[in-house]
Design an enzyme around this catalytic site. Structure first.
Site, PDB file in Angstrom:
ATOM      1  N   TYR A  47       0.822  -1.224   0.000  1.00 27.76           N
ATOM      2  CA  TYR A  47       0.000   0.000   0.000  1.00 27.76           C
ATOM      3  C   TYR A  47       0.851   1.267   0.000  1.00 27.76           C
ATOM      4  CZ  TYR A  47      -3.602  -3.283   1.668  1.00 27.76           C
ATOM      5  OH  TYR A  47      -4.449  -4.344   1.821  1.00 27.76           O
ATOM      6  N   HIS A 104       0.940 -11.636   2.317  1.00 26.80           N
ATOM      7  CA  HIS A 104      -0.150 -10.916   1.626  1.00 26.80           C
ATOM      8  C   HIS A 104      -0.877 -11.815   0.620  1.00 26.80           C
ATOM      9  CE1 HIS A 104      -1.389  -6.616   0.303  1.00 26.80           C
ATOM     10  NE2 HIS A 104      -2.393  -7.460   0.184  1.00 26.80           N
TER      11      HIS A 104
HETATM   12  N1  NAP Z   1      -5.301  -8.856   2.060  1.00 24.02           N
HETATM   13  C1  NAP Z   1      -5.665  -8.389   0.880  1.00 24.02           C
HETATM   14  O1  NAP Z   1      -5.279  -8.915  -0.177  1.00 24.02           O
HETATM   15  C2  NAP Z   1      -6.577  -7.203   0.821  1.00 24.02           C
HETATM   16  C3  NAP Z   1      -7.250  -6.900  -0.389  1.00 24.02           C
HETATM   17  C4  NAP Z   1      -8.110  -5.799  -0.399  1.00 24.02           C
HETATM   18  C5  NAP Z   1      -8.287  -5.047   0.748  1.00 24.02           C
HETATM   19  N2  NAP Z   1      -7.600  -5.343   1.901  1.00 24.02           N
HETATM   20  C6  NAP Z   1      -7.744  -4.523   3.136  1.00 24.02           C
HETATM   21  O2  NAP Z   1      -9.121  -4.411   3.450  1.00 24.02           O
HETATM   22  C7  NAP Z   1      -9.485  -3.044   3.535  1.00 24.02           C
HETATM   23  C8  NAP Z   1     -10.933  -2.844   3.166  1.00 24.02           C
HETATM   24  O3  NAP Z   1     -11.225  -3.343   1.881  1.00 24.02           O
HETATM   25  P1  NAP Z   1     -11.492  -2.407   0.609  1.00 24.02           P
HETATM   26  O4  NAP Z   1     -10.779  -1.149   0.801  1.00 24.02           O
HETATM   27  O5  NAP Z   1     -11.182  -3.235  -0.569  1.00 24.02           O
HETATM   28  O6  NAP Z   1     -13.082  -2.227   0.561  1.00 24.02           O
HETATM   29  P2  NAP Z   1     -14.271  -1.831   1.578  1.00 24.02           P
HETATM   30  O7  NAP Z   1     -13.764  -1.485   2.915  1.00 24.02           O
HETATM   31  O8  NAP Z   1     -15.308  -2.899   1.457  1.00 24.02           O
HETATM   32  O9  NAP Z   1     -14.894  -0.564   0.847  1.00 24.02           O
HETATM   33  C9  NAP Z   1     -14.286   0.685   0.833  1.00 24.02           C
HETATM   34  C10 NAP Z   1     -15.214   1.634   0.081  1.00 24.02           C
HETATM   35  O10 NAP Z   1     -16.450   1.741   0.798  1.00 24.02           O
HETATM   36  C11 NAP Z   1     -16.754   3.112   1.057  1.00 24.02           C
HETATM   37  N3  NAP Z   1     -17.341   3.185   2.412  1.00 24.02           N
HETATM   38  C12 NAP Z   1     -16.710   2.983   3.599  1.00 24.02           C
HETATM   39  N4  NAP Z   1     -17.571   3.087   4.634  1.00 24.02           N
HETATM   40  C13 NAP Z   1     -18.776   3.381   4.079  1.00 24.02           C
HETATM   41  C14 NAP Z   1     -20.058   3.614   4.626  1.00 24.02           C
HETATM   42  N5  NAP Z   1     -20.295   3.577   5.917  1.00 24.02           N
HETATM   43  N6  NAP Z   1     -21.080   3.889   3.754  1.00 24.02           N
HETATM   44  C15 NAP Z   1     -20.865   3.927   2.424  1.00 24.02           C
HETATM   45  N7  NAP Z   1     -19.680   3.699   1.855  1.00 24.02           N
HETATM   46  C16 NAP Z   1     -18.628   3.434   2.674  1.00 24.02           C
HETATM   47  C17 NAP Z   1     -15.440   3.844   0.958  1.00 24.02           C
HETATM   48  O11 NAP Z   1     -15.651   5.139   0.447  1.00 24.02           O
HETATM   49  P3  NAP Z   1     -15.245   6.457   1.304  1.00 24.02           P
HETATM   50  O12 NAP Z   1     -13.754   6.422   1.423  1.00 24.02           O
HETATM   51  O13 NAP Z   1     -15.755   7.556   0.449  1.00 24.02           O
HETATM   52  O14 NAP Z   1     -15.933   6.334   2.614  1.00 24.02           O
HETATM   53  C18 NAP Z   1     -14.670   3.020  -0.072  1.00 24.02           C
HETATM   54  O15 NAP Z   1     -14.989   3.437  -1.378  1.00 24.02           O
HETATM   55  C19 NAP Z   1      -8.470  -2.361   2.613  1.00 24.02           C
HETATM   56  O16 NAP Z   1      -8.414  -0.986   2.831  1.00 24.02           O
HETATM   57  C20 NAP Z   1      -7.222  -3.101   2.984  1.00 24.02           C
HETATM   58  O17 NAP Z   1      -6.712  -2.617   4.219  1.00 24.02           O
HETATM   59  C21 NAP Z   1      -6.771  -6.423   1.942  1.00 24.02           C
END
Ligand code: NAP
Length: 271
Positions: A47, A104
């Site tokens: 990241y 990862h």
């Molecule tokens: N291990 C892996 O391979 C892997 C892969 C992917 C992700 N991850 C980790 O998991 C975390 C979360 O996953 P993600 O970032 O893919 O997706 P997520 O958390 O499911 O979704 C993030 C999105 O949802 C929006 N959001 C957040 N809270 C909200 C709410 N209460 N109401 C409406 N929309 C909302 C955010 O927009 P706003 O910013 O505008 O609120 C953003 O666009 C990542 O940041 C990372 O740390 C790990």
């Protein structure tokens, strides 16, 4: 903050995801998240924000209460590279220790026993408190648990109502590991979901909150990401209500073919 416990290691049920967050905005958000009650911050070497995450954690003044997770890039899973990259992560974070270190993505070109052996050595040397994996299949979980000398506390995988993860959840339970759900609000798809919104109306909660509640009510830890300070509290405020069995089942019915959002095609492939 309620937590899920695996092999003596506690992972708070709600943490903050930080993918896409950078620089001062990231540091400010992490600091504010800890202020409002978050106790788990998820980052990764990939990241490119470990510096900002560490800055936010230090600025919160609550370092000792917070679990910081980082993840090793798949190209650095050979022992020497791994050791170098973990020391580099610590230098970027400027923290005393990495609380939870994960692989990862699996990399078929490096034997798992070598990677896990190096992770165990990093733990024994005090660089890391606990180790685990991410994006591991059932077969890989079996293999990893067979060869590791240190307990694996979690598997971090994509999980939300549109994706069936029953087999991976069962494998984690079998191995005494926690499941940490990434993309837990399906990258914002949950916020526009009619069923989640309807159930939310009954509980005076948003569709995103219902989605997160559905996950934690299964004993799954979640790491939703937001770049908006006002949403930090919304995503945390899911402990004052419960979904009925019927609501849990209805939400489980949202599962669909091709429900996976995160693309695996870029990752190292098995020959
Ligand atoms: N291990 C892996 O391979 C892997 C892969 C992917 C992700 N991850 C980790 O998991 C975390 C979360 O996953 P993600 O970032 O893919 O997706 P997520 O958390 O499911 O979704 C993030 C999105 O949802 C929006 N959001 C957040 N809270 C909200 C709410 N209460 N109401 C409406 N929309 C909302 C955010 O927009 P706003 O910013 O505008 O609120 C953003 O666009 C990542 O940041 C990372 O740390 C790990």
């Amino acid at each position: 903050m309620k937590a899920v416990e695996a092999k003596g290691f506690k992972i708070p049920l709600v943490g903050l995801g930080t993918w896409t967050l950078h620089g001062r905005d990231c540091a400010r958000l992490v600091e504010q998240a800890i202020r409002v009650g978050y106790r788990h911050i998820d980052t990764a070497q990939m990241y490119d924000n470990e510096r900002a995450v560490g800055e936010g954690v230090r600025a919160s003044g609550k370092r000792s209460e917070v679990i910081v997770t980082t993840k090793i890039q798949p190209q650095w899973l050979a022992p020497q590279e791994l050791e170098r990259s973990v020391k580099e992560s610590l230098a970027h974070l400027r923290l005393d220790v990495i609380d939870l270190l994960l692989i990862h993505w699996p990399n078929p070109r490096v034997p798992l026993s070598e990677t896990l052996g190096a992770m165990a050595r990093m733990k024994q040397a005090g660089y890391v408190k606990a180790i685990g994996v991410s994006n591991f299949t059932v077969a890989l979980l079996d293999q990893a648990n067979k060869v590791t000398s240190e307990p694996l506390v979690c598997n971090q995988v994509e999980y939300h109502p549109y994706l069936d993860q029953d087999k991976v959840i069962a494998a984690c339970r079998k191995h005494g590991m926690a499941l940490v759900a990434y993309s837990p609000i399906a990258r914002a798809q949950a916020k526009g979901d009619d069923l989640l919104a309807r159930i939310g109306e009954a509980h005076k909660k948003s569709a995103a909150q219902i989605c997160l509640r559905w996950l934690i009510q299964q004993g799954v830890a979640v790491i939703p990401r937001t770049a908006r300070i006002e949403r930090l509290e919304e995503n945390l405020n899911i402990f004052d209500f419960a979904l009925s069995d019927g609501e849990m089942k209805e939400i489980a019915g949202l599962v669909r073919r091709g429900g996976r959002i995160v693309d695996w095609s870029w990752s190292p492939q098995w020959d």
